[in-house]
Design a protein around this motif. Structure first.
Motif, PDB file in Angstrom:
ATOM      1  N   GLY A   1       0.683  -1.074   0.041  1.00 19.25           N
ATOM      2  CA  GLY A   1      -0.022  -0.148   0.037  1.00 19.25           C
ATOM      3  C   GLY A   1       0.908   1.325  -0.104  1.00 19.25           C
ATOM      4  O   GLY A   1       0.701   2.452  -0.701  1.00 19.25           O
ATOM      5  N   ALA A   2       1.745   1.235   0.710  1.00 21.98           N
ATOM      6  CA  ALA A   2       2.700   2.537   0.898  1.00 21.98           C
ATOM      7  C   ALA A   2       3.314   2.957  -0.716  1.00 21.98           C
ATOM      8  O   ALA A   2       3.398   3.879  -1.087  1.00 21.98           O
ATOM      9  CB  ALA A   2       3.870   2.248   1.629  1.00 21.98           C
ATOM     10  N   GLU A   3       3.890   1.875  -1.333  1.00 22.28           N
ATOM     11  CA  GLU A   3       4.542   2.066  -2.685  1.00 22.28           C
ATOM     12  C   GLU A   3       3.220   2.308  -3.648  1.00 22.28           C
ATOM     13  O   GLU A   3       3.532   3.134  -4.457  1.00 22.28           O
ATOM     14  CB  GLU A   3       5.150   0.710  -3.070  1.00 22.28           C
ATOM     15  N   GLY A   4       2.078   1.739  -3.609  1.00 25.91           N
ATOM     16  CA  GLY A   4       1.009   2.076  -4.076  1.00 25.91           C
ATOM     17  C   GLY A   4       0.564   3.566  -4.026  1.00 25.91           C
ATOM     18  O   GLY A   4       0.360   4.477  -5.043  1.00 25.91           O
ATOM     19  N   LEU A   5       0.435   4.209  -2.769  1.00 29.91           N
ATOM     20  CA  LEU A   5       0.442   5.366  -2.630  1.00 29.91           C
ATOM     21  C   LEU A   5       1.181   6.479  -3.346  1.00 29.91           C
ATOM     22  O   LEU A   5       0.948   7.606  -3.919  1.00 29.91           O
ATOM     23  CB  LEU A   5       0.251   5.976  -0.894  1.00 29.91           C
ATOM     24  N   GLU A   6       2.656   6.246  -2.942  1.00 26.69           N
ATOM     25  CA  GLU A   6       3.645   6.895  -3.765  1.00 26.69           C
ATOM     26  C   GLU A   6       3.255   6.841  -5.397  1.00 26.69           C
ATOM     27  O   GLU A   6       3.649   7.954  -6.102  1.00 26.69           O
ATOM     28  CB  GLU A   6       4.840   6.293  -3.473  1.00 26.69           C
ATOM     29  N   LYS A   7       2.877   5.776  -6.095  1.00 25.14           N
ATOM     30  CA  LYS A   7       2.725   5.779  -7.335  1.00 25.14           C
ATOM     31  C   LYS A   7       1.467   6.657  -7.639  1.00 25.14           C
ATOM     32  O   LYS A   7       1.518   7.177  -8.840  1.00 25.14           O
ATOM     33  CB  LYS A   7       2.722   4.425  -7.886  1.00 25.14           C
ATOM     34  N   VAL A   8       0.391   6.440  -6.957  1.00 24.63           N
ATOM     35  CA  VAL A   8      -0.691   7.375  -7.370  1.00 24.63           C
ATOM     36  C   VAL A   8      -0.375   8.888  -7.316  1.00 24.63           C
ATOM     37  O   VAL A   8      -1.002   9.487  -8.202  1.00 24.63           O
ATOM     38  CB  VAL A   8      -1.630   6.937  -6.289  1.00 24.63           C
ATOM     39  N   LYS A   9       0.254   9.204  -6.169  1.00 29.17           N
ATOM     40  CA  LYS A   9       0.871  10.788  -5.872  1.00 29.17           C
ATOM     41  C   LYS A   9       1.766  11.065  -7.111  1.00 29.17           C
ATOM     42  O   LYS A   9       1.616  12.330  -7.544  1.00 29.17           O
ATOM     43  CB  LYS A   9       1.650  11.007  -4.729  1.00 29.17           C
ATOM     44  N   ALA A  10       2.614  10.343  -7.687  1.00 31.98           N
ATOM     45  CA  ALA A  10       3.287  10.509  -8.831  1.00 31.98           C
ATOM     46  C   ALA A  10       2.715  10.673 -10.332  1.00 31.98           C
ATOM     47  O   ALA A  10       3.130  11.622 -10.820  1.00 31.98           O
ATOM     48  CB  ALA A  10       4.790   9.476  -8.646  1.00 31.98           C
ATOM     49  N   ASN A  11       1.612   9.690 -10.183  1.00 35.76           N
ATOM     50  CA  ASN A  11       1.329   9.894 -11.669  1.00 35.76           C
ATOM     51  C   ASN A  11      -0.258   9.035 -11.482  1.00 35.76           C
ATOM     52  O   ASN A  11      -0.405   7.740 -11.726  1.00 35.76           O
ATOM     53  CB  ASN A  11       2.027   9.052 -12.705  1.00 35.76           C
ATOM     54  N   PRO A  12      -1.169   9.861 -11.038  1.00 40.65           N
ATOM     55  CA  PRO A  12      -2.530   9.339 -10.845  1.00 40.65           C
ATOM     56  C   PRO A  12      -3.015   8.348 -12.041  1.00 40.65           C
ATOM     57  O   PRO A  12      -3.187   8.785 -13.236  1.00 40.65           O
ATOM     58  CB  PRO A  12      -3.446  10.317 -10.584  1.00 40.65           C
ATOM     59  N   PRO A  13      -3.578   6.971 -11.525  1.00 38.07           N
ATOM     60  CA  PRO A  13      -3.976   6.221 -12.519  1.00 38.07           C
ATOM     61  C   PRO A  13      -5.556   6.524 -13.064  1.00 38.07           C
ATOM     62  O   PRO A  13      -5.913   7.357 -12.132  1.00 38.07           O
ATOM     63  CB  PRO A  13      -3.692   4.759 -12.200  1.00 38.07           C
ATOM     64  N   HIS A  14      -6.035   5.904 -13.994  1.00 39.29           N
ATOM     65  CA  HIS A  14      -7.390   5.960 -14.422  1.00 39.29           C
ATOM     66  C   HIS A  14      -8.144   5.285 -13.229  1.00 39.29           C
ATOM     67  O   HIS A  14      -9.490   5.469 -13.018  1.00 39.29           O
ATOM     68  CB  HIS A  14      -7.742   5.546 -15.726  1.00 39.29           C
ATOM     69  N   ALA A  15      -7.633   3.939 -12.865  1.00 38.95           N
ATOM     70  CA  ALA A  15      -8.146   3.171 -11.827  1.00 38.95           C
ATOM     71  C   ALA A  15      -7.331   2.301 -11.177  1.00 38.95           C
ATOM     72  O   ALA A  15      -6.172   2.090 -11.576  1.00 38.95           O
ATOM     73  CB  ALA A  15      -9.145   1.983 -12.441  1.00 38.95           C
ATOM     74  N   ILE A  16      -7.654   1.923 -10.015  1.00 41.49           N
ATOM     75  CA  ILE A  16      -6.620   0.982  -9.228  1.00 41.49           C
ATOM     76  C   ILE A  16      -7.384  -0.293  -8.941  1.00 41.49           C
ATOM     77  O   ILE A  16      -8.521  -0.392  -8.419  1.00 41.49           O
ATOM     78  CB  ILE A  16      -6.515   1.714  -7.883  1.00 41.49           C
TER      79      ILE A  16
END
Length: 128
Positions: A37-52
């Motif tokens: 989850g921590a890595e996921g949060l970083e990736k969302v903040k860096a480049n928000p996806p269309h869906a998760i």
């Protein structure tokens, strides 16, 4: 291709994440993977996806916590989240429950083992 939708798969099981990634890429999605989850949060903040596509039981930050953080943040609350979990109503040995998942404001909730067809169907519906 500019219309290609980006999907972030967050799952601590590398084999499962790879299968989901490969299957979604065959469907035409651009897929990125995070393993907690921590890595996921970083990736969302860096480049928000269309869906998760988000697993529940993970180290460092579980899927419930990540989902609540994202849905509570105006910058990310509109990103559709498909919550995946092996938690079933008969599992009593964990602190996770189906009811907890329903309280996270996830946009869809799929039990593992989830088929690629189930995940793809959910994403198609949520991204329409």
């Amino acid at each position: 291709m500019s219309t290609q939708k980006r999907i972030l798969v967050v799952d601590d099981e590398p084999d499962f994440a790879s299968i989901v990634q490969a299957d979604l890429e065959k469907e035409g999605y651009d897929v990125e993977v995070a393993y907690n989850g921590a890595e996921g949060l970083e990736k969302v903040k860096a480049n928000p996806p269309h869906a998760i596509v988000l697993d529940v039981m993970m180290p460092e930050m579980d899927g419930y916590e990540l989902c609540k953080l994202l849905k509570g943040d105006d910058a990310y609350c509109n990103i559709p989240i498909v919550l995946l979990t092996a938690v079933a109503s008969h599992v009593t040995s964990t602190r996770y429950s189906h009811a907890d998942g329903m309280e996270t404001e996830a946009d869809d909730y799929i039990a593992k083992p989830a088929s690629s067809e189930d995940i793809s169907r959910s994403l198609t519906m949520l991204l329409a």
